[in-house]
Scaffold this motif. Structure first.
Motif, PDB file in Angstrom:
ATOM      1  N   ILE A 173      92.493  67.859  23.268  1.00 19.43           N
ATOM      2  CA  ILE A 173      92.529  67.508  21.910  1.00 19.43           C
ATOM      3  C   ILE A 173      90.536  66.537  21.465  1.00 19.43           C
ATOM      4  O   ILE A 173      90.294  66.762  20.371  1.00 19.43           O
ATOM      5  CB  ILE A 173      93.329  67.223  20.911  1.00 19.43           C
ATOM      6  CG1 ILE A 173      92.961  67.602  19.484  1.00 19.43           C
ATOM      7  CG2 ILE A 173      93.494  66.252  20.591  1.00 19.43           C
ATOM      8  CD1 ILE A 173      94.311  67.766  18.915  1.00 19.43           C
ATOM      9  N   HIS A 174      91.046  64.899  22.171  1.00 20.54           N
ATOM     10  CA  HIS A 174      89.947  64.063  22.181  1.00 20.54           C
ATOM     11  C   HIS A 174      89.105  64.608  22.904  1.00 20.54           C
ATOM     12  O   HIS A 174      90.039  64.263  24.165  1.00 20.54           O
ATOM     13  CB  HIS A 174      90.541  62.711  22.058  1.00 20.54           C
ATOM     14  CG  HIS A 174      91.317  62.935  20.420  1.00 20.54           C
ATOM     15  ND1 HIS A 174      92.590  61.995  19.998  1.00 20.54           N
ATOM     16  CD2 HIS A 174      91.120  63.368  19.466  1.00 20.54           C
ATOM     17  CE1 HIS A 174      93.360  62.156  19.135  1.00 20.54           C
ATOM     18  NE2 HIS A 174      92.395  62.255  18.604  1.00 20.54           N
ATOM     19  N   ALA A 175      88.043  64.552  22.860  1.00 15.69           N
ATOM     20  CA  ALA A 175      87.104  65.241  23.685  1.00 15.69           C
ATOM     21  C   ALA A 175      86.634  63.466  24.922  1.00 15.69           C
ATOM     22  O   ALA A 175      86.753  63.972  26.146  1.00 15.69           O
ATOM     23  CB  ALA A 175      85.323  65.221  23.015  1.00 15.69           C
ATOM     24  N   ARG A 176      86.287  62.641  24.207  1.00 10.38           N
ATOM     25  CA  ARG A 176      86.244  61.928  25.706  1.00 10.38           C
ATOM     26  C   ARG A 176      87.226  61.203  26.453  1.00 10.38           C
ATOM     27  O   ARG A 176      87.149  60.244  27.411  1.00 10.38           O
ATOM     28  CB  ARG A 176      85.799  60.529  24.434  1.00 10.38           C
ATOM     29  CG  ARG A 176      86.661  59.756  23.579  1.00 10.38           C
ATOM     30  CD  ARG A 176      86.369  58.544  22.768  1.00 10.38           C
ATOM     31  NE  ARG A 176      86.845  58.367  21.857  1.00 10.38           N
ATOM     32  CZ  ARG A 176      86.116  57.277  21.117  1.00 10.38           C
ATOM     33  NH1 ARG A 176      85.038  56.802  21.121  1.00 10.38           N
ATOM     34  NH2 ARG A 176      87.083  56.491  20.055  1.00 10.38           N
ATOM     35  N   GLU A 177      88.291  61.475  26.241  1.00 12.04           N
ATOM     36  CA  GLU A 177      89.635  61.172  26.653  1.00 12.04           C
ATOM     37  C   GLU A 177      89.480  61.848  28.221  1.00 12.04           C
ATOM     38  O   GLU A 177      90.558  62.627  28.702  1.00 12.04           O
ATOM     39  CB  GLU A 177      90.992  60.838  25.620  1.00 12.04           C
ATOM     40  CG  GLU A 177      90.784  60.102  24.746  1.00 12.04           C
ATOM     41  CD  GLU A 177      91.663  61.004  24.132  1.00 12.04           C
ATOM     42  OE1 GLU A 177      92.983  61.384  23.906  1.00 12.04           O
ATOM     43  OE2 GLU A 177      91.941  60.148  22.843  1.00 12.04           O
ATOM     44  N   TRP A 178      88.649  61.633  28.803  1.00 10.76           N
ATOM     45  CA  TRP A 178      88.800  62.727  30.665  1.00 10.76           C
ATOM     46  C   TRP A 178      89.417  62.862  31.060  1.00 10.76           C
ATOM     47  O   TRP A 178      89.741  63.817  32.163  1.00 10.76           O
ATOM     48  CB  TRP A 178      87.450  62.437  30.912  1.00 10.76           C
ATOM     49  CG  TRP A 178      86.062  62.858  30.948  1.00 10.76           C
ATOM     50  CD1 TRP A 178      85.748  63.598  28.730  1.00 10.76           C
ATOM     51  CD2 TRP A 178      84.697  62.975  30.835  1.00 10.76           C
ATOM     52  NE1 TRP A 178      84.671  63.556  28.681  1.00 10.76           N
ATOM     53  CE2 TRP A 178      83.752  63.180  29.500  1.00 10.76           C
ATOM     54  CE3 TRP A 178      83.931  62.326  32.345  1.00 10.76           C
ATOM     55  CZ2 TRP A 178      82.148  63.056  30.250  1.00 10.76           C
ATOM     56  CZ3 TRP A 178      82.982  62.492  32.919  1.00 10.76           C
ATOM     57  CH2 TRP A 178      81.923  62.936  31.419  1.00 10.76           C
ATOM     58  N   PHE A 296      98.651  64.642  26.027  1.00 10.36           N
ATOM     59  CA  PHE A 296      97.847  64.274  27.095  1.00 10.36           C
ATOM     60  C   PHE A 296      96.592  63.966  26.037  1.00 10.36           C
ATOM     61  O   PHE A 296      95.976  64.425  26.034  1.00 10.36           O
ATOM     62  CB  PHE A 296      97.489  64.827  28.419  1.00 10.36           C
ATOM     63  CG  PHE A 296      99.108  64.912  29.130  1.00 10.36           C
ATOM     64  CD1 PHE A 296     100.444  66.328  28.823  1.00 10.36           C
ATOM     65  CD2 PHE A 296      99.688  64.545  29.884  1.00 10.36           C
ATOM     66  CE1 PHE A 296     100.918  66.807  29.497  1.00 10.36           C
ATOM     67  CE2 PHE A 296     100.899  64.329  30.694  1.00 10.36           C
ATOM     68  CZ  PHE A 296     101.211  65.668  30.368  1.00 10.36           C
ATOM     69  N   HIS A 297      96.910  62.259  26.016  1.00 12.75           N
ATOM     70  CA  HIS A 297      95.760  61.756  25.435  1.00 12.75           C
ATOM     71  C   HIS A 297      95.121  60.806  25.913  1.00 12.75           C
ATOM     72  O   HIS A 297      95.886  59.496  27.214  1.00 12.75           O
ATOM     73  CB  HIS A 297      95.811  60.528  24.193  1.00 12.75           C
ATOM     74  CG  HIS A 297      96.499  62.191  22.920  1.00 12.75           C
ATOM     75  ND1 HIS A 297      95.087  62.355  22.401  1.00 12.75           N
ATOM     76  CD2 HIS A 297      97.193  63.223  22.991  1.00 12.75           C
ATOM     77  CE1 HIS A 297      95.215  62.980  21.474  1.00 12.75           C
ATOM     78  NE2 HIS A 297      96.594  63.688  21.523  1.00 12.75           N
ATOM     79  N   SER A 298      94.281  59.625  25.691  1.00 13.28           N
ATOM     80  CA  SER A 298      94.583  58.236  26.634  1.00 13.28           C
ATOM     81  C   SER A 298      93.676  57.495  25.570  1.00 13.28           C
ATOM     82  O   SER A 298      93.294  58.288  24.656  1.00 13.28           O
ATOM     83  CB  SER A 298      93.009  58.187  27.678  1.00 13.28           C
ATOM     84  OG  SER A 298      91.871  58.453  27.363  1.00 13.28           O
TER      85      SER A 298
END
Ligand SMILES: [Zn+2]
Length: 412
Positions: A173-178, A296-298
């Motif tokens: 959902i947050h693009a940069r959190e590959w 899932f995020h980072s």
């Protein structure tokens, strides 16, 4: 040459950026505020952003805050640190170097899909298609929604038989959190192929809905701007809504911005974005069967329990969620010693609102709802080296197996 002759040439220059944005000599500072006053000063800086990119939010004294600083603002920033007597260290010397080390994504054939590198959206989708072919009757394709730029929000359902409860997994959902889609595809692959009895038991205990990239436009755009977080819908002054502030549950009640240019811009209204609106409709269509929803995020190594908007609002089974969460974090640490903090979102982080897991747990009263903030603790931040994909996948799977086993053990 007469000046007007230049005009036709100028208007022909395409306005859409196609070359990659570079981050040469951008640095990431880690600051540990000592007082509430310093926390508030950092929050003010974040709200007025002015070119600084807060990789983690200011939450409370003692909790680190990571800020990416462009080279032209370096000396302004050092002045600010001095004036406010803030202790800071440089955690990343040169952001571009880490981006280069990631080796930018290249398109692969589905057969060559692996967890030694990060993949493009096209490669992930081709791999999902290949699973449908390779596991007939077990893996079925799902279109869970649509994006602003017209992409499908692609997922698969993994089912080893009828009559099972459902579990929903989203990432990206947050693009940069590959690392999030990379970890989720790792878990999906293990659910299909692992011969480990405990993995098999968990994989076969539920119907699993896997959605590795629920912000497909944003993820595709990280090919151009590696640090992009939001979707790609243009508003008047800036592009993009933070899709994890746009869900219709206590929308805009804190920790979200009404400024279009902010990285946490919550959108014009709850579910103003087609991604959240369409995916939420799909989730609603299967909600009765779900007992688990995981996002899932980072990064920062947290396992977060709802809710994010109000300290006094906790899920009915808050104690159970803490107990199961702590067990999951304990199992996660066994393999590589990776430590996670477990707690209610608003206590571990800072106030937020309009986040996906809150909406699912709050609206549909589902039993297990967690947000993972994966590796690391800021050493690489969003630019986790590809060598860490498999270790992250392994330890996260360990925690998930424990989480589901604990949940079923307590219920049976
Ligand atoms: Zn995130």
């Amino acid at each position: 040459m007469k000046p007007f002759l230049l005009l036709p040439l100028l208007v022909m220059i395409p306005l859409i950026a196609t070359s990659k944005i570079r981050f040469d000599n951008y640095q990431v500072y880690q600051i540990i505020p000592n007082t509430l006053e310093q926390v508030n000063i950092l929050r003010e800086l974040e709200e007025n952003s002015q070119g600084y990119d807060f990789w983690t939010d200011a939450s409370k004294p003692g909790q680190p805050v990571d800020i990416m600083v462009p080279p032209h603002l370096k000396y302004n920033f050092l002045d600010f640190l001095n004036l406010q007597k803030l202790n800071a260290g440089v955690w990343i010397e040169n952001v571009q170097k880490l981006i280069d080390d990631e080796k930018s994504q290249v398109s692969r054939r589905a057969e060559d899909f692996n967890w030694k590198e990060y993949h493009t959206l096209e490669t992930i989708n081709a791999w999902l298609d290949s699973l449908v072919e390779r596991y007939p009757g077990i893996v079925t394709p799902i279109v869970g929604g649509r994006s602003y730029e017209g992409r499908e929000i692609r997922g698969v359902k993994v089912s080893f038989g009828p009559g099972r409860k459902g579990a929903f997994i989203e990432s990206g959902i947050h693009a940069r959190e590959w690392i999030a889609p990379a970890t989720v595809t790792y878990i999906l692959n293990e659910f299909l192929n692992s011969k480990d009895a405990s993995v098999r038991a968990v994989a076969e205990s539920r119907d699993w809905y896997f959605f590795p990239s629920i912000n497909p436009d944003g993820y595709a755009y990280t090919q151009i701007d590696r640090m992009w977080r939001k979707n790609r819908r243009p508003y008047k002054q800036c592009v993009g809504v933070d899709l994890n502030r746009n869900w219709d549950y206590h929308w805009m009640e804190g920790g979200a911005s009404s400024d279009e240019c902010s990285t946490t811009f919550a959108g014009g209204s709850a579910f103003s974005e087609i991604e959240t609106k369409s995916l939420s409709e799909y989730i609603t269509s299967v909600a009765d069967t779900l007992d688990t929803y995981l996002a899932f995020h980072s990064y920062s190594q947290y396992l977060l329990i709802p809710f994010s908007h109000d300290e006094s609002a906790v899920p009915e089974n808050n104690d159970e969620l803490h107990q199961i969460g702590k067990a999951a974090a304990e199992s996660l640490s066994v393999r590589y010693g990776t430590n996670y903090t477990v707690g209610n979102w608003i206590n571990v982080l800072y106030i937020s609102s309009g986040v996906s897991v809150d909406w699912v747990v709050g609206t549909h009263q589902r039993r297990l709802g967690y947000t993972y903030e994966l590796r690391d603790e800021g050493q690489h931040g969003f630019l986790l080296p590809p060598e860490q994909i498999i270790p992250t996948g392994e330890e996260t799977l360990d925690s998930l197996v424990r989480m589901i086993s604990e949940a079923d053990y307590h219920r049976n």
